[in-house]
Design a protein around this motif. Structure first.
Motif, PDB file in Angstrom:
ATOM      1  N   ARG A 194      -5.476   3.589   0.968  1.00 37.66           N
ATOM      2  CA  ARG A 194      -4.940   3.993   2.265  1.00 37.66           C
ATOM      3  C   ARG A 194      -5.401   5.390   2.662  1.00 37.66           C
ATOM      4  O   ARG A 194      -5.792   5.609   3.814  1.00 37.66           O
ATOM      5  N   ASP A 250      -4.921   8.495   6.943  1.00 38.04           N
ATOM      6  CA  ASP A 250      -5.395   7.127   6.796  1.00 38.04           C
ATOM      7  C   ASP A 250      -6.230   6.734   8.016  1.00 38.04           C
ATOM      8  O   ASP A 250      -6.527   7.567   8.883  1.00 38.04           O
ATOM      9  N   GLN A 272       0.822  -1.195   0.000  1.00 39.11           N
ATOM     10  CA  GLN A 272       0.000   0.000   0.000  1.00 39.11           C
ATOM     11  C   GLN A 272       0.865   1.257   0.000  1.00 39.11           C
ATOM     12  O   GLN A 272       2.007   1.256   0.448  1.00 39.11           O
ATOM     13  N   SER A 273       0.263   2.325  -0.474  1.00 35.45           N
ATOM     14  CA  SER A 273       1.004   3.558  -0.715  1.00 35.45           C
ATOM     15  C   SER A 273       1.669   4.106   0.544  1.00 35.45           C
ATOM     16  O   SER A 273       1.064   4.168   1.620  1.00 35.45           O
ATOM     17  N   PHE A 291      -0.726  11.980   5.138  1.00 39.85           N
ATOM     18  CA  PHE A 291      -0.050  11.635   3.892  1.00 39.85           C
ATOM     19  C   PHE A 291       1.298  12.339   3.774  1.00 39.85           C
ATOM     20  O   PHE A 291       2.322  11.705   3.474  1.00 39.85           O
ATOM     21  N   ASP A 328       1.838   0.969  -6.346  1.00 40.49           N
ATOM     22  CA  ASP A 328       1.159   0.754  -5.073  1.00 40.49           C
ATOM     23  C   ASP A 328       0.013  -0.236  -5.288  1.00 40.49           C
ATOM     24  O   ASP A 328      -0.496  -0.383  -6.401  1.00 40.49           O
ATOM     25  N   HIS A 363       1.332   2.619 -12.009  1.00 37.21           N
ATOM     26  CA  HIS A 363       1.617   2.725 -10.577  1.00 37.21           C
ATOM     27  C   HIS A 363       2.110   1.388 -10.043  1.00 37.21           C
ATOM     28  O   HIS A 363       1.861   0.334 -10.645  1.00 37.21           O
ATOM     29  N   ASP A 389      -8.315   8.092  -4.848  1.00 37.72           N
ATOM     30  CA  ASP A 389      -7.576   7.352  -5.853  1.00 37.72           C
ATOM     31  C   ASP A 389      -7.006   8.289  -6.919  1.00 37.72           C
ATOM     32  O   ASP A 389      -7.379   9.448  -7.030  1.00 37.72           O
ATOM     33  N   THR A 435       2.061   8.061  -7.652  1.00 37.78           N
ATOM     34  CA  THR A 435       1.838   7.832  -6.226  1.00 37.78           C
ATOM     35  C   THR A 435       0.361   7.601  -5.928  1.00 37.78           C
ATOM     36  O   THR A 435      -0.505   8.306  -6.466  1.00 37.78           O
ATOM     37  N   GLU A 436       0.068   6.647  -5.044  1.00 39.81           N
ATOM     38  CA  GLU A 436      -1.275   6.415  -4.471  1.00 39.81           C
ATOM     39  C   GLU A 436      -2.358   6.398  -5.542  1.00 39.81           C
ATOM     40  O   GLU A 436      -3.334   7.145  -5.499  1.00 39.81           O
ATOM     41  N   ASP A 452       6.069  -0.127   0.043  1.00 41.16           N
ATOM     42  CA  ASP A 452       6.010   0.758  -1.127  1.00 41.16           C
ATOM     43  C   ASP A 452       7.358   1.421  -1.352  1.00 41.16           C
ATOM     44  O   ASP A 452       7.841   1.518  -2.484  1.00 41.16           O
ATOM     45  N   GLY A 512      -5.786   4.535  -3.840  1.00 41.58           N
ATOM     46  CA  GLY A 512      -6.659   5.300  -2.956  1.00 41.58           C
ATOM     47  C   GLY A 512      -7.132   4.544  -1.731  1.00 41.58           C
ATOM     48  O   GLY A 512      -7.939   5.063  -0.955  1.00 41.58           O
TER      49      GLY A 512
END
Length: 428
Positions: free
Chosen positions: A147, A172, A47-48, A178, A100, A98, A151, A141-142, A53, A145
Motif C-alpha cells: 500500500r 499510497d 492491506q495495511s 501513512f 497485513d 505480521h 516493505d 505494521t505494513e 486491518d 509494503g
C-alpha cells in the motif's frame, strides 16, 4: 550469546494445540475475505491501515489480552503482547510476524507467525510453565509494503533503519498519508518506536516456495534473506493517433515499458548475475485506449539476489539500459524512484542451531534454506540474534494468492518447533 547453541540444545520440548491454532487462523482469515473470480476461492484482502486491518488488529489484541498478555502499541502501530518472566528485568525473547496482506492473499502469510506465537503463550499457560525471560509476541505494521511502497516498514523503523517521520510521510496510490491513516484507524500508539534489543528474535512463516515440499520436509531452518531491490519506473512519451502517426514519429511509452520487461528477463536468463530473479509486477499505460499511442507508462521492477555484489551489478546494468531508452525514442523521459532496497541478510547460526535442535528433539527432519522473500526478521538482525522457521506450503508453495495453503499438520509442526525453541531461549 556464544554459548547459546549448546545451552539451547538441551531441555524440555513443548507442543501446541494444532486445532486451536488452525481455528484462530481461519477466524482471522474471515476479516477482509473476498471471493476471487480468478481462482473461484475465498481470498484475503487486509492491506495495511485499512478498516479491515484495524478489525484484524482488534481481534488479535483481544486474543492477546485473553491469554493474559500485557498489550502495548508503539508510534508506528506495531503491537506487542508481553508475557512476564520470573526475572522480568532480563531482555525478552521476541517472536512474531505480521497480519497485513496483499490484495490477493491467503490465510497464512504472516498470520501463522503472529498466531503461532500467541499459541506458544497459550500452550505455556496450559502446561503451567514459567520462563526466566519475558516472551513478547509482535505483530508488525505494513510488512507487505504494497500500500505505501516500503516493505517491512514497522520493523525497519523499530530497528532504526528507517526514520519514523519518513514512514509517516509515505503516501499510497490515492495520495493518502501513512501517518494520517494510522491515526484514523486508532493505532498510533504512545510507546516509543525504537526497540530495546531483545535477547533473540524468532519468526515462523510459510515458505512461500516449493523447496520443502519438493524435498519432503515439513519444517525448514532459514539461513537468511536475499537482497531485494524495488524500483518504480515512469515513462513519459507523447500521445498520438494510432492510425495516422507514422511509427518513426512516435514517442511510445508503452513500447519502452515492454522493452524494460524483456530486458530484465534477458538479464536473468543470461546467467551473468548468478541467481538473480526479476519481476515486473505492476504495469499501467495511459490513456489506456486502443487507438492512442500511450503517453505515459508506469511499472515496477523487483530484483532479488542472494549475492550483494551481483545485485549491484544487475542494478547498474538496468540503470544503464534505462539511460539509453531516450536515445531510441527522442523526446521520451524516464523517471526512476527507489521504493525499497535491502542487502542480503544472514541469520544467526546459534539461533539456527537452536531451531534445528528443537526440531530434531520433536522428531522432525529439517533442511536449511535461504528465504527468497523479505521478512521482518531481516530487520531484527540489526538489534538481536535472529533466525526463522519455514513451514511447508502446498500447491508448489504458491503465496500472495487465494490458493496459498498449508495443512493443519504442517502448521502445527512448525509452531511446535517455534514453541520449543522459544521455551529454551526464554529459560536461559
Amino acid at each position: 550469546m556464544s554459548d547459546l547453541r549448546t545451552r539451547a540444545a538441551a531441555g524440555q520440548t513443548l507442543t501446541v494445540d494444532g486445532t486451536r491454532l488452525w481455528d484462530t487462523l481461519m477466524e482471522l482469515a474471515k476479516i477482509g475475505a473476498y471471493h476471487d473470480a480468478g481462482t473461484g476461492l475465498v481470498g484475503v484482502n487486509r492491506q495495511s491501515l485499512t478498516d479491515e486491518d484495524a478489525a484484524g488488529r482488534r481481534l488479535v489484541i483481544g486474543w492477546m489480552k485473553a491469554a493474559g498478555l500485557e498489550v502495548t502499541i508503539d508510534e508506528i502501530g506495531n503491537i506487542f503482547g508481553r508475557r512476564t518472566g520470573t526475572e522480568p528485568g532480563l531482555a525478552p525473547v521476541l517472536v512474531g510476524s505480521h497480519i497485513d496482506s496483499v490484495a490477493t492473499a491467503g490465510a497464512f502469510d504472516g498470520c501463522l507467525g503472529v498466531l503461532g506465537a500467541l499459541e506458544v503463550v497459550r500452550s505455556l499457560d496450559d502446561a503451567g510453565i514459567s520462563t526466566a525471560r519475558p516472551i513478547v509476541v509482535a505483530a508488525w505494521t505494513e510488512e507487505e509494503g504494497v500500500r505505501f511502497g516500503t516493505d517491512m516498514l514497522g520493523s525497519a523503523v523499530a530497528a532504526g533503519r528507517l526514520a519514523l517521520d519518513y514512514a509517516y510521510d509515505l503516501i499510497d496510490e490515492e495520495g493518502t498519508r501513512f501517518g494520517d491513516e494510522l491515526v484514523r484507524i486508532g493505532f498510533q500508539g504512545p510507546q516509543p518506536v525504537r526497540l530495546d534489543p531483545p535477547y533473540a528474535y524468532v519468526e515462523c512463516h510459510i515458505e512461500q516456495g516449493p523447496v520443502l515440499a519438493r524435498e519432503g520436509y515439513e519444517v525448514g531452518v532459514v539461513t537468511g534473506v536475499q537482497a531485494i531491490s524495488w524500483q518504480k519506473v515512469t515513462l513519459h512519451g507523447r500521445a498520438a493517433h494510432a492510425g495516422t502517426t507514422p511509427t518513426e514519429l512516435r514517442v511510445d511509452a508503452g513500447l519502452a515499458a515492454a522493452q524494460i520487461v524483456v530486458k530484465v528477463r534477458e538479464m536473468v536468463d543470461s546467467g551473468r548475475y548468478g541467481r538473480l530473479r526479476a519481476t515486473v509486477g505492476h504495469l499501467t499505460a495511459s490513456p489506456g485506449l486502443p487507438s492512442v499511442v500511450p503517453d505515459r507508462a508506469e511499472l515496477t521492477v523487483d530484483l532479488r539476489n542472494p549475492d550483494d555484489a551481483r545485485m549491484a551489478a544487475a542494478e547498474a546494468e538496468l540503470a544503464a539500459f534505462l539511460d539509453l531508452l531516450p536515445g531510441a525514442q527522442p523526446g521520451l523521459r524516464v523517471d526512476v524512484k527507489r521504493m525499497a532496497k535491502t542487502s542480503a541478510v544472514p541469520f544467526d547460526e546459534s539461533v539456527q542451531d537452536a531451531i534445528a535442535a528443537a526440531a530434531a528433539d520433536l522428531g522432525h527432519d529439517t533442511m536449511r534454506l535461504m528465504s527468497g522473500a523479505g521478512h521482518d526478521a531481516q530487520e531484527m538482525t540489526a538489534i538481536a540474534p535472529t533466525a526463522m522457521i519455514f513451514v511447508r506450503g502446498e500447491y508448489d508453495g504458491i503465496s500472495h494468492n487465494p490458493r496459498e495453503y498449508s495443512t493443519l499438520e504442517a502448521c502445527a509442526a512448525g509452531i511446535d518447533v517455534l514453541a520449543t525453541t522459544v521455551l529454551r531461549l526464554a529459560s536461559q
